[in-house]
Design a protein around this motif. Structure first.
Motif, short mmCIF file in Angstrom:
data_model
loop_
_atom_site.label_atom_id
_atom_site.label_comp_id
_atom_site.label_asym_id
_atom_site.label_seq_id
_atom_site.Cartn_x
_atom_site.Cartn_y
_atom_site.Cartn_z
N UNK A 1 10.96 10.05 0.36
CA UNK A 1 9.92 9.28 -0.30
C UNK A 1 9.92 7.87 0.30
N UNK A 2 8.82 7.14 0.10
CA UNK A 2 8.76 5.77 0.60
C UNK A 2 9.73 4.89 -0.17
N UNK B 1 12.21 -0.33 15.25
CA UNK B 1 13.39 -1.18 15.38
C UNK B 1 14.42 -0.84 14.30
N UNK B 2 15.68 -0.95 14.64
CA UNK B 2 16.73 -0.70 13.65
C UNK B 2 16.60 -1.64 12.47
N UNK B 3 16.05 -2.81 12.71
CA UNK B 3 16.01 -3.86 11.68
C UNK B 3 14.77 -3.81 10.80
N UNK B 4 13.86 -2.88 11.06
CA UNK B 4 12.71 -2.67 10.16
C UNK B 4 12.20 -1.25 10.39
N UNK B 5 12.88 -0.30 9.77
CA UNK B 5 12.62 1.12 10.02
C UNK B 5 12.17 1.82 8.74
N UNK B 6 10.96 1.49 8.31
CA UNK B 6 10.47 2.00 7.03
C UNK B 6 10.20 3.50 7.05
N UNK B 7 9.67 4.02 8.17
CA UNK B 7 9.41 5.46 8.24
C UNK B 7 10.71 6.24 8.29
N UNK B 8 11.64 5.79 9.12
CA UNK B 8 12.93 6.46 9.22
C UNK B 8 13.62 6.53 7.86
N UNK B 9 13.56 5.44 7.12
CA UNK B 9 14.17 5.41 5.79
C UNK B 9 13.43 6.33 4.82
N UNK B 10 12.10 6.33 4.91
CA UNK B 10 11.32 7.19 4.03
C UNK B 10 11.55 8.66 4.29
N UNK B 11 11.65 9.02 5.56
CA UNK B 11 11.93 10.42 5.90
C UNK B 11 13.32 10.84 5.41
N UNK B 12 14.29 9.91 5.53
CA UNK B 12 15.63 10.22 5.07
C UNK B 12 15.72 10.38 3.56
N UNK B 13 14.95 9.55 2.85
CA UNK B 13 14.99 9.59 1.39
C UNK B 13 14.05 10.63 0.79
N UNK C 1 7.20 -9.31 13.30
CA UNK C 1 5.86 -9.84 12.99
C UNK C 1 4.76 -8.85 13.32
N UNK C 2 5.09 -7.70 13.91
CA UNK C 2 4.11 -6.64 14.12
C UNK C 2 4.52 -5.33 13.46
N UNK C 3 5.81 -5.05 13.41
CA UNK C 3 6.29 -3.77 12.88
C UNK C 3 7.05 -3.93 11.57
N UNK C 4 6.92 -5.09 10.94
CA UNK C 4 7.77 -5.41 9.80
C UNK C 4 7.22 -5.03 8.46
N UNK C 5 6.75 -3.82 8.29
CA UNK C 5 6.34 -3.36 6.95
C UNK C 5 7.58 -3.06 6.11
N UNK C 6 7.57 -3.53 4.87
CA UNK C 6 8.73 -3.32 3.99
C UNK C 6 8.79 -1.88 3.47
N UNK C 7 7.64 -1.20 3.46
CA UNK C 7 7.59 0.18 2.95
C UNK C 7 6.56 0.93 3.78
N UNK C 8 6.88 2.15 4.17
CA UNK C 8 5.97 2.94 4.98
C UNK C 8 4.74 3.35 4.17
#
Length: 308
Positions: free
Chosen positions: A210-211, A196-208, A222-229
């Protein structure tokens, strides 16, 4: 780690406790080709999560203090279910955002359930405190080798069932499911990570590179809402050059409705997130590309058949 050897052993180890979930070739969804679905939302407790829970409990010694886990809902239900089947006591921490249906599901499994304010990260903090105080065994929802190995049995099972796809789309939260798939496939098929655009921890980690921490909200939080990959997922995703796409809440909801309309599969938003990448055009396959979608969870909130 020799991931494939570990996953093959786990597949044998946990088989007596799991369902072999069905696959289906399905047309519709506004697509120009049939796709293959793995209906993992029909697993015990309504998601793939029991695979990692059972593998952890069957491959390690459980202390007298029992188990503890933090969860957005599905992992907690799976740990509670596995603990009950294997005769262990379990304490589960969930955030309020897990919602009444998933909280009730965990409670029904007989675990010692504690609901905390905030998001998943707050539940994880509480679980870590309990682990330190009591010596209970922590079963991480996604970033532990035994969990990833267990989740990898889903893809191993799917290949046993004759998977022919060139590309597999998988929804991502903390990354345990897609990490297990990447570990098993080892580059033999293309894997598309959908968040989801609103909780995209992997996408952000790949872009940066690092996690990194991300904000968490939206229909699938409530299922995909991890704050950090998870670090295992990020490492495997970088190694295998995963394609990462994000989808809107509207696209997820539309895919959720399409799964019911076109395939009579009732799933939670997380379970429809991978399909949303196709139906919304976030991922556009090549002309002859064979596509498969992993449907990962079916615990809707509110429960559509609840007596309440």
């Amino acid at each position: 780690m020799d991931w494939k050897t570990e996953i093959a052993a786990a597949k044998f180890r946990i088989a007596p406790y799991l369902r072999r979930t069905p696959v289906a070739q399905v047309s519709g969804f506004g697509l120009d080709r049939p796709i293959e679905l793995k209906l993992e939302h029909t697993q015990h407790t309504g998601s793939f999560k029991p695979r990692g829970a059972f593998n952890t409990l069957l491959s390690q010694d459980v202390p007298k203090a029992g188990l503890v886990a933090a969860s957005g809902g599905n992992h907690g239900a799976a740990v509670a279910y596995a603990a009950a089947k294997l005769g262990h006591r379990a304490r589960i921490y969930v955030p309020e955002m897990a919602g009444p249906a998933k909280i009730a599901l965990i409670r029904d499994q007989g675990a010692d359930l504690h609901v905390v304010e905030g998001a998943y990260s707050n539940a994880l903090d509480a679980a870590r405190e309990y682990e330190a105080e009591t010596g209970a065994m922590q079963i991480h929802a996604y970033d532990a080798p035994a969990t990833v190995v267990g989740q990898g049995t889903c893809m191993a099972e799917w290949e046993d069932q004759g998977l022919e796809a060139d590309t597999v789309l998988i929804a991502v939260g903390g990354g345990g499911l897609i990490a297990g798939a990447l570990a098993w496939l080892d580059g033999r098929r293309k894997v598309v990570a959908v968040e989801p655009e609103t909780c995209a921890a992997l996408n952000a980690g790949l872009g940066a590179g690092k996690a990194v921490d991300v904000e968490v909200s939206g229909v699938a939080a409530n299922a995909l809402g991890a704050r950090r990959i998870g670090s295992i997922c990020l490492d495997l995703a970088q190694t295998h050059d995963v394609t990462s796409v994000t989808v809107s809440d509207d696209a997820i909801t539309a895919a959720q409705h399409a799964l019911w309309k076109d395939a009579r599969q009732l799933v939670e938003p997380a379970g429809a997130t991978a399909l949303a990448a196709l139906s919304s055009g976030a991922y556009r396959p090549e002309k002859d590309e064979r596509i498969a979608v992993l449907v990962c969870g079916g615990n809707l909130t509110p429960d559509p058949l609840s007596a309440d």
